[in-house]
Design a protein around this motif. Structure first.
Motif, PDB file in Angstrom:
ATOM      1  N   GLU A  60       0.811  -1.221  -0.036  1.00  0.00           N
ATOM      2  CA  GLU A  60       0.097   0.005  -0.004  1.00  0.00           C
ATOM      3  C   GLU A  60       0.943   1.141  -0.089  1.00  0.00           C
ATOM      4  O   GLU A  60       0.491   2.060  -0.883  1.00  0.00           O
ATOM      5  N   ASP A  61       1.774   1.329   0.888  1.00  0.00           N
ATOM      6  CA  ASP A  61       2.657   2.260   1.040  1.00  0.00           C
ATOM      7  C   ASP A  61       3.899   2.562   0.311  1.00  0.00           C
ATOM      8  O   ASP A  61       5.017   3.281   0.415  1.00  0.00           O
ATOM      9  N   SER A  62       4.075   1.548  -0.580  1.00  0.00           N
ATOM     10  CA  SER A  62       5.111   1.325  -1.572  1.00  0.00           C
ATOM     11  C   SER A  62       5.294   1.919  -2.669  1.00  0.00           C
ATOM     12  O   SER A  62       4.323   2.575  -3.105  1.00  0.00           O
ATOM     13  N   THR A  63       6.210   2.240  -3.282  1.00  0.00           N
ATOM     14  CA  THR A  63       6.527   3.197  -4.271  1.00  0.00           C
ATOM     15  C   THR A  63       6.029   2.909  -5.623  1.00  0.00           C
ATOM     16  O   THR A  63       5.293   3.450  -6.262  1.00  0.00           O
ATOM     17  N   VAL A  64       5.888   1.331  -5.888  1.00  0.00           N
ATOM     18  CA  VAL A  64       5.114   0.542  -6.731  1.00  0.00           C
ATOM     19  C   VAL A  64       4.346  -0.381  -6.120  1.00  0.00           C
ATOM     20  O   VAL A  64       4.529  -1.008  -5.237  1.00  0.00           O
ATOM     21  N   THR A  65       2.986  -0.533  -6.749  1.00  0.00           N
ATOM     22  CA  THR A  65       2.033  -1.370  -6.234  1.00  0.00           C
ATOM     23  C   THR A  65       1.403  -2.272  -7.105  1.00  0.00           C
ATOM     24  O   THR A  65       1.658  -1.819  -8.273  1.00  0.00           O
ATOM     25  N   PHE A  66       0.530  -3.157  -6.874  1.00  0.00           N
ATOM     26  CA  PHE A  66      -0.121  -4.062  -7.813  1.00  0.00           C
ATOM     27  C   PHE A  66      -0.651  -3.106  -8.649  1.00  0.00           C
ATOM     28  O   PHE A  66      -1.362  -2.274  -8.242  1.00  0.00           O
ATOM     29  N   LYS A  67      -1.057  -3.742  -9.777  1.00  0.00           N
ATOM     30  CA  LYS A  67      -1.793  -3.191 -10.964  1.00  0.00           C
ATOM     31  C   LYS A  67      -0.796  -2.127 -11.510  1.00  0.00           C
ATOM     32  O   LYS A  67      -1.611  -1.364 -12.616  1.00  0.00           O
ATOM     33  N   TYR A  68       0.196  -1.561 -11.345  1.00  0.00           N
ATOM     34  CA  TYR A  68       0.821  -0.661 -11.830  1.00  0.00           C
ATOM     35  C   TYR A  68       1.355  -1.169 -13.401  1.00  0.00           C
ATOM     36  O   TYR A  68       1.450  -2.285 -13.435  1.00  0.00           O
ATOM     37  N   THR A  69       1.304  -0.429 -14.315  1.00  0.00           N
ATOM     38  CA  THR A  69       1.838  -0.510 -15.561  1.00  0.00           C
ATOM     39  C   THR A  69       3.449  -0.577 -15.786  1.00  0.00           C
ATOM     40  O   THR A  69       4.137   0.020 -14.872  1.00  0.00           O
ATOM     41  N   ILE A  70       3.915  -0.880 -16.894  1.00  0.00           N
ATOM     42  CA  ILE A  70       5.189  -0.765 -17.125  1.00  0.00           C
ATOM     43  C   ILE A  70       5.816   0.343 -17.222  1.00  0.00           C
ATOM     44  O   ILE A  70       6.805   0.860 -16.609  1.00  0.00           O
ATOM     45  N   SER A  71       5.158   1.295 -17.656  1.00  0.00           N
ATOM     46  CA  SER A  71       5.386   2.543 -17.876  1.00  0.00           C
ATOM     47  C   SER A  71       5.593   3.286 -16.718  1.00  0.00           C
ATOM     48  O   SER A  71       6.402   4.372 -16.378  1.00  0.00           O
ATOM     49  N   GLN A  72       4.512   3.122 -15.776  1.00  0.00           N
ATOM     50  CA  GLN A  72       4.375   3.560 -14.640  1.00  0.00           C
ATOM     51  C   GLN A  72       5.910   3.260 -13.692  1.00  0.00           C
ATOM     52  O   GLN A  72       6.369   3.942 -13.215  1.00  0.00           O
ATOM     53  N   THR A  73       6.072   1.932 -13.813  1.00  0.00           N
ATOM     54  CA  THR A  73       7.058   1.516 -13.120  1.00  0.00           C
ATOM     55  C   THR A  73       8.347   2.105 -13.500  1.00  0.00           C
ATOM     56  O   THR A  73       9.243   2.451 -12.724  1.00  0.00           O
ATOM     57  N   LYS A  74       8.628   2.000 -14.884  1.00  0.00           N
ATOM     58  CA  LYS A  74       9.750   2.785 -15.521  1.00  0.00           C
ATOM     59  C   LYS A  74      10.029   4.467 -14.979  1.00  0.00           C
ATOM     60  O   LYS A  74      11.132   4.824 -15.011  1.00  0.00           O
ATOM     61  N   LYS A  75       8.752   5.025 -14.918  1.00  0.00           N
ATOM     62  CA  LYS A  75       8.743   6.432 -14.556  1.00  0.00           C
ATOM     63  C   LYS A  75       9.404   6.606 -13.377  1.00  0.00           C
ATOM     64  O   LYS A  75      10.165   7.515 -12.801  1.00  0.00           O
ATOM     65  N   ILE A  76       9.286   5.661 -12.364  1.00  0.00           N
ATOM     66  CA  ILE A  76       9.941   5.731 -10.859  1.00  0.00           C
ATOM     67  C   ILE A  76      11.210   5.286 -10.944  1.00  0.00           C
ATOM     68  O   ILE A  76      12.030   5.830 -10.172  1.00  0.00           O
ATOM     69  N   TYR A  77      11.563   3.989 -11.421  1.00  0.00           N
ATOM     70  CA  TYR A  77      12.860   3.554 -11.172  1.00  0.00           C
ATOM     71  C   TYR A  77      13.884   3.671 -12.394  1.00  0.00           C
ATOM     72  O   TYR A  77      14.888   3.340 -12.384  1.00  0.00           O
ATOM     73  N   GLY A  78      13.520   4.191 -13.497  1.00  0.00           N
ATOM     74  CA  GLY A  78      14.231   4.413 -14.725  1.00  0.00           C
ATOM     75  C   GLY A  78      14.018   3.149 -15.589  1.00  0.00           C
ATOM     76  O   GLY A  78      13.467   2.350 -15.411  1.00  0.00           O
TER      77      GLY A  78
END
Length: 213
Positions: A60-78
């Motif tokens: 819940e309070d993590s930087t990335v959570t379930f149902k995130y997309t690939i582009s959302q994840t890349k936006k956070i971690y590069g």
């Protein structure tokens, strides 16, 4: 920089490069052979002695959570260190990163199906018992209000059918998975697709061998 330092730098750079290639080659073999890795993970959740329930949503309070997309994840971690796409089933991707969790360096796998995150794996290499205890303390404080987590027998479950479990092989691993995801809801159909894909691949191999005779 003198010659000795340059040689050492080159040696360790090449060593890291070839280690990385070997490591990711192993992962390709692990995830491209069949769907058994995910089935084994699912079985581990049902074989747990006890579900320690949490009122807090897992991740819940993590930087990335379930149902995130690939582009959302890349936006956070590069950009990830490595990507595997359509490895077992079409519309599946895995992104690999090196991050930090509980002040420890960790290899991370983010697994997506139909562009939705359904599984995260943290892999800790070469950590001491003291470091393990520190990681467990973080999880206990975050999800169990400080209650003890017997990770060798139990798993942590939230109200949305998300699970957290710890496994130990040659590494210390934390698995976060969403059993309500399209992937796990469709796993029986996906197993059938995978079996058909394997049979098709075997037939192609046999036909190719026959042509070469």
């Amino acid at each position: 920089m003198n010659l000795t330092k340059r040689v050492k730098k080159l040696f360790f750079k090449q060593k890291e490069y070839y280690f990385s290639r070997y490591y990711y080659r192993q992962l390709i073999d692990k995830y491209t052979t069949n769907i058994a890795t995910y089935v084994k993970l699912l079985n581990a959740t049902s074989l747990a002695v006890y579900n320690q329930n949490t009122n807090k949503n897992i991740l819940e309070d993590s930087t990335v959570t379930f149902k995130y997309t690939i582009s959302q994840t890349k936006k956070i971690y590069g950009e990830p260190i490595y990507i595997i796409e359509n490895h077992v089933i079409n519309e599946m991707s895995i992104l690999f990163y090196r991050l930090k969790f509980a002040n420890e360096r960790v290899k991370c796998e983010f697994h997506f199906y139909k562009n939705e995150l359904f599984y995260i794996k943290y892999i800790f290499s070469y950590i001491s018992d003291k470091q393990k205890k520190s990681i467990i303390n973080v999880l206990e404080g975050k999800y169990l209000e400080g209650k003890k987590f017997n990770y060798k027998m139990n798993i942590i479950s939230d109200n949305n059918n998300n699970k957290l479990l710890i496994t130990e092989d040659s590494h210390f691993n934390i698995d976060f998975l969403s059993l309500n995801s399209d992937f796990f809801n469709s796993i029986e159909d996906l197993k059938k697709q995978n079996e058909e894909k394997q049979i098709e691949s075997q037939l192609k191999f046999i036909n190719q061998m026959a042509k070469n005779l």
